[in-house]
Every structure is written in structure tokens, then in C-alpha cells.
Design an enzyme around this catalytic site. Structure first.
Site, mmCIF file in Angstrom:
data_model
loop_
_atom_site.group_PDB
_atom_site.id
_atom_site.type_symbol
_atom_site.label_atom_id
_atom_site.label_comp_id
_atom_site.label_asym_id
_atom_site.label_seq_id
_atom_site.Cartn_x
_atom_site.Cartn_y
_atom_site.Cartn_z
ATOM 1 N N TYR A 95 -11.428 6.493 -16.464
ATOM 2 C CA TYR A 95 -11.076 5.248 -15.157
ATOM 3 C C TYR A 95 -11.562 4.064 -16.021
ATOM 4 O O TYR A 95 -10.921 2.980 -16.332
ATOM 5 C CB TYR A 95 -11.910 5.643 -13.923
ATOM 6 N N ASP A 136 0.776 -1.167 0.005
ATOM 7 C CA ASP A 136 0.169 -0.054 -0.025
ATOM 8 C C ASP A 136 1.013 1.222 0.038
ATOM 9 O O ASP A 136 2.193 1.083 0.413
ATOM 10 C CB ASP A 136 -0.777 -0.008 1.254
ATOM 11 N N ASN A 170 -4.308 -4.758 -7.594
ATOM 12 C CA ASN A 170 -5.525 -4.272 -7.145
ATOM 13 C C ASN A 170 -5.739 -2.708 -6.957
ATOM 14 O O ASN A 170 -6.864 -2.375 -7.236
ATOM 15 C CB ASN A 170 -5.719 -4.962 -5.631
ATOM 16 N N LYS A 227 -9.203 0.989 -17.438
ATOM 17 C CA LYS A 227 -9.689 -0.801 -16.802
ATOM 18 C C LYS A 227 -9.526 -1.489 -18.260
ATOM 19 O O LYS A 227 -9.372 -2.540 -18.323
ATOM 20 C CB LYS A 227 -10.810 -0.662 -15.974
ATOM 21 N N ASP A 246 4.665 2.936 -4.125
ATOM 22 C CA ASP A 246 3.499 3.745 -4.747
ATOM 23 C C ASP A 246 3.802 2.855 -6.214
ATOM 24 O O ASP A 246 4.606 2.970 -6.957
ATOM 25 C CB ASP A 246 3.936 5.161 -4.936
HETATM 26 N N1 LIG Z 1 -15.201 -0.520 -4.624
HETATM 27 C C1 LIG Z 1 -15.878 -0.821 -5.741
HETATM 28 O O1 LIG Z 1 -16.935 -0.631 -5.997
HETATM 29 C C2 LIG Z 1 -14.870 -1.128 -6.882
HETATM 30 C C3 LIG Z 1 -15.783 -1.423 -8.228
HETATM 31 C C4 LIG Z 1 -15.022 -1.916 -9.318
HETATM 32 C C5 LIG Z 1 -13.498 -2.230 -9.418
HETATM 33 N N2 LIG Z 1 -12.872 -1.826 -8.137
HETATM 34 C C6 LIG Z 1 -11.757 -1.887 -8.262
HETATM 35 O O2 LIG Z 1 -11.098 -2.557 -7.105
HETATM 36 C C7 LIG Z 1 -9.899 -2.097 -6.631
HETATM 37 C C8 LIG Z 1 -9.686 -1.848 -5.165
HETATM 38 O O3 LIG Z 1 -10.598 -0.891 -4.901
HETATM 39 P P1 LIG Z 1 -11.265 -0.246 -3.569
HETATM 40 O O4 LIG Z 1 -12.659 0.112 -3.386
HETATM 41 O O5 LIG Z 1 -10.794 -1.358 -2.714
HETATM 42 O O6 LIG Z 1 -10.348 0.847 -3.329
HETATM 43 P P2 LIG Z 1 -9.673 1.518 -1.873
HETATM 44 O O7 LIG Z 1 -9.628 3.132 -2.219
HETATM 45 O O8 LIG Z 1 -10.610 1.330 -0.913
HETATM 46 O O9 LIG Z 1 -8.374 1.083 -1.503
HETATM 47 C C9 LIG Z 1 -7.526 1.166 -2.307
HETATM 48 C C10 LIG Z 1 -5.962 0.675 -1.789
HETATM 49 O O10 LIG Z 1 -4.953 0.904 -2.620
HETATM 50 C C11 LIG Z 1 -4.005 2.155 -2.133
HETATM 51 N N3 LIG Z 1 -3.359 2.855 -3.228
HETATM 52 C C12 LIG Z 1 -4.133 3.717 -3.871
HETATM 53 N N4 LIG Z 1 -2.934 4.249 -4.708
HETATM 54 C C13 LIG Z 1 -1.818 3.362 -4.687
HETATM 55 C C14 LIG Z 1 -0.696 3.640 -5.353
HETATM 56 N N5 LIG Z 1 -0.373 4.575 -6.003
HETATM 57 N N6 LIG Z 1 0.372 2.461 -4.884
HETATM 58 C C15 LIG Z 1 0.022 1.840 -3.784
HETATM 59 N N7 LIG Z 1 -1.253 1.543 -3.156
HETATM 60 C C16 LIG Z 1 -2.221 2.550 -3.550
HETATM 61 C C17 LIG Z 1 -4.791 3.128 -1.263
HETATM 62 O O11 LIG Z 1 -4.108 3.600 0.000
HETATM 63 C C18 LIG Z 1 -5.875 2.006 -0.648
HETATM 64 O O12 LIG Z 1 -5.540 1.569 0.643
HETATM 65 C C19 LIG Z 1 -9.420 -0.876 -7.788
HETATM 66 O O13 LIG Z 1 -8.739 -1.303 -8.678
HETATM 67 C C20 LIG Z 1 -10.793 -0.547 -8.004
HETATM 68 O O14 LIG Z 1 -10.845 -0.086 -9.498
HETATM 69 C C21 LIG Z 1 -13.577 -1.174 -6.960
#
Ligand SMILES: NC(=O)c1ccc[n+]([C@@H]2O[C@H](COP(=O)([O-])OP(=O)(O)OC[C@H]3O[C@@H](n4cnc5c(N)ncnc54)[C@H](O)[C@@H]3O)[C@@H](O)[C@H]2O)c1
Length: 258
Positions: free
Chosen positions: A166, A43, A96, A170, A69
Site C-alpha cells: 500500500y 462508490d 480517494n 501511494k 469499480d
Molecule cells: N482512514 C485512514 O486512516 C487513512 C489514512 C491514510 C490514508 N487514507 C486514504 O484515504 C482514502 C479513503 O480511506 P477511508 O479510510 O475513508 O476508506 P473506507 O474504506 O472507509 O472507504 C472507502 C470507500 O471506497 C469504496 N471503494 C473501495 N474500493 C473501491 C473501488 N474499487 N471502486 C470504487 N469505490 C471503492 C468503498 O466501498 C468505501 O465506501 C483512501 O485512499 C486511503 O488510502 C486513509
């Protein structure tokens, strides 16, 4: 092949889950840890990554944090090189980390500044290229590997919540998965994507656009990180070795629109 539950164990495998300090990634990391993998919890935020690693260890698993990052090419390379001190290889990559700009500019692609576009493409597409290129040589050398990209229904569905860049990123990540699956399949490495629908914790559920989308989910609930972890467990297991180059939609049966 006789199927046994042992084929769903990941003992001896190492899994890197990017962006797993919270949310979907945390759910994935916990499932993989519970099923025997040594989990590298990546993270941006050290406290989040450490707390997930501690939780996996507290449940009897094996994990450690790796803070970098994914948009920083030098940081990715340095971190993956440093992992060699702790693990023999990164057998499983779950990429992810990713964030949509939900609500920031609803319906406003027409005047989206290029900087916003670039930021979305960098995090949601180019970062994948960096992380995959860092771990793939080791997987090919071992003749075993799993690449799993976390994508989104926004890659195939038009939405009115300001996620055009976005969604485009994707969609690109899914295309890259298909090419990887053909380039690497004969060398023991499979590549697949999971396109998620709406997950618990997403945005402000009082937003009318989001509320409408929740009502369209046939199973009547949002997805959870553990749902995604379960699918990944199958893809990473020996029993899942036939699945390659696929985009699997985890969305409770949501019907696609435009
Ligand atoms: N939440 C949803 O409804 C949803 C829907 C479709 C797809 N997704 C996909 O699921 C994945 C996770 O989403 P989420 O909702 O759990 O996100 P979130 O924002 O809750 O968590 C993402 C985590 O990634 C970390 N992060 C962000 N940028 C980063 C970087 N540059 N380097 C390292 N870590 C980084 C953040 O600090 C955070 O802890 C993403 O790829 C998102 O596109 C989520």
C-alpha cells in the site's frame, strides 16, 4: 488580487469524488457539495453512494451517484462517458478510493504472495491512472481542472502494520502527481496530493501498534473527512491556483520516522 470569500465557492464546478460512499470520501463530498459544487458520488456500493448524494441534496446542494469499480478499466471509461449526459465536464477529480491491508500481514512482506501485491498496486496506484486518464482530456480542453490524489503517510514512513505494498503504491501515486503537475500546469490543470495521517474510523484502536501511532499525533486527535474536504476546497478554489505538484501532509503534525 483582492481575496474574497467568493473565491472559495465552487458554484458551477462539477467534482467527482471516488470511493465517497463513506469515510474520508464522504467528508470530502459533503464539503464540496456545501460549497456549491455538483458532486458525483462514486462508490462500489450503490446504497452508500446514493445515501451520500441524498445527504448533500438534503442540505441544499447538488449531487448524484455514479456506481463503478475504479479498478475496472472498462467500467471507468463507460461511467465517465455516461457522465456526459448529466454534466458538461468533470472539473475536479478527487481520487480517494483506496484501501490498505492493515493487520492482514503485519511485518510479512518477506513472503507476501504476488497476488496480494498486485491487488494493492491495482487499487492504490493503477486505478488512479485509469480515472485520471478518463477525466484529464476534458479538463485540458476546458483549460481548467483540478486533480487531487488522496495519499497516505505510509508513502514516506515505514510502518509495522503490514502496509508495505500500500505504501509503495501511494508513493507511486505521489510521483505521478508531480509529473502531471508539470505536464498540465501550463494548460490550466493543477495536480496535488494530500497525504493523510490516521483518520477517524481506521482499524481497531485496541491494536497496540495503532494505539502507539495515535499517541504520536501532536494535536491529540485523529483526522476527519471534513479536515480533508477543507484542504481540498482551498486547492480547488481560484485562490488555490498557485498550489501545484505538492504533497501536503494532513496528519496533525505527526513526526515522520524511518
Ligand atoms: N482512514 C485512514 O486512516 C487513512 C489514512 C491514510 C490514508 N487514507 C486514504 O484515504 C482514502 C479513503 O480511506 P477511508 O479510510 O475513508 O476508506 P473506507 O474504506 O472507509 O472507504 C472507502 C470507500 O471506497 C469504496 N471503494 C473501495 N474500493 C473501491 C473501488 N474499487 N471502486 C470504487 N469505490 C471503492 C468503498 O466501498 C468505501 O465506501 C483512501 O485512499 C486511503 O488510502 C486513509
Amino acid at each position: 488580487m483582492d481575496l474574497s470569500v467568493e473565491q472559495f465557492r465552487l458554484d458551477g464546478r462539477t467534482a467527482l469524488v471516488t470511493g465517497s460512499g463513506r469515510g474520508v470520501g464522504e467528508g470530502i463530498a459533503r464539503v464540496l457539495g456545501a460549497c456549491g459544487a455538483t458532486v458525483i458520488v462514486n462508490d462500489l456500493h450503490a446504497d452508500r453512494a446514493q445515501s451520500v448524494a441524498d445527504a448533500i441534496i438534503g442540505s441544499g446542494g447538488s449531487a448524484f451517484s455514479s456506481v463503478f469499480d475504479v479498478t475496472d478499466a472498462a467500467a471507468v471509461e463507460q461511467a465517465i462517458t455516461a457522465l456526459a449526459d448529466d454534466v458538461a465536464s468533470v472539473d475536479i477529480l478527487v481520487h480517494n478510493a483506496g484501501i490498505p491491508d492493515i493487520g492482514a500481514r503485519p511485518n510479512q512482506f518477506v513472503d507476501m504472495p504476488e497476488a496480494d501485491w498486485q491487488r494493492q498496486i491495482d487499487l492504490n496506484l493503477s486505478a488512479m491512472m485509469r480515472v485520471v486518464q478518463a477525466v484529464l482530456p476534458g479538463q485540458l480542453a476546458n483549460e481548467w481542472g483540478r486533480i487531487i490524489q488522496i495519499s497516505s503517510g505510509a508513502s514516506t514512513r515505514g510502518l509495522s502494520i503490514g502496509v508495505s505494498a500500500y505504501g509503495a503504491a501511494k508513493a507511486g501515486s505521489e510521483a505521478l502527481i508531480r509529473h502531471l503537475s508539470v505536464e498540465c500546469g501550463s494548460r490550466g490543470v493543477t495536480a496535488n496530493a494530500l497525504a493523510l495521517g490516521m483518520m477517524e474510523g481506521l482499524g481497531d484502536v485496541d491494536d497496540p501498534a495503532l494505539e502507539r501511532m495515535i499517541r504520536q499525533i501532536p494535536i491529540g486527535r485523529l483526522g476527519r473527512g471534513a479536515d480533508v474536504g477543507a484542504a481540498i476546497l482551498w486547492l480547488c478554489s481560484e485562490a488555490g491556483g498557485l498550489v501545484n505538484g505538492q504533497v501536503i501532509h494532513l496528519n496533525g503534525g505527526t513526526v515522520f520516522g524511518r
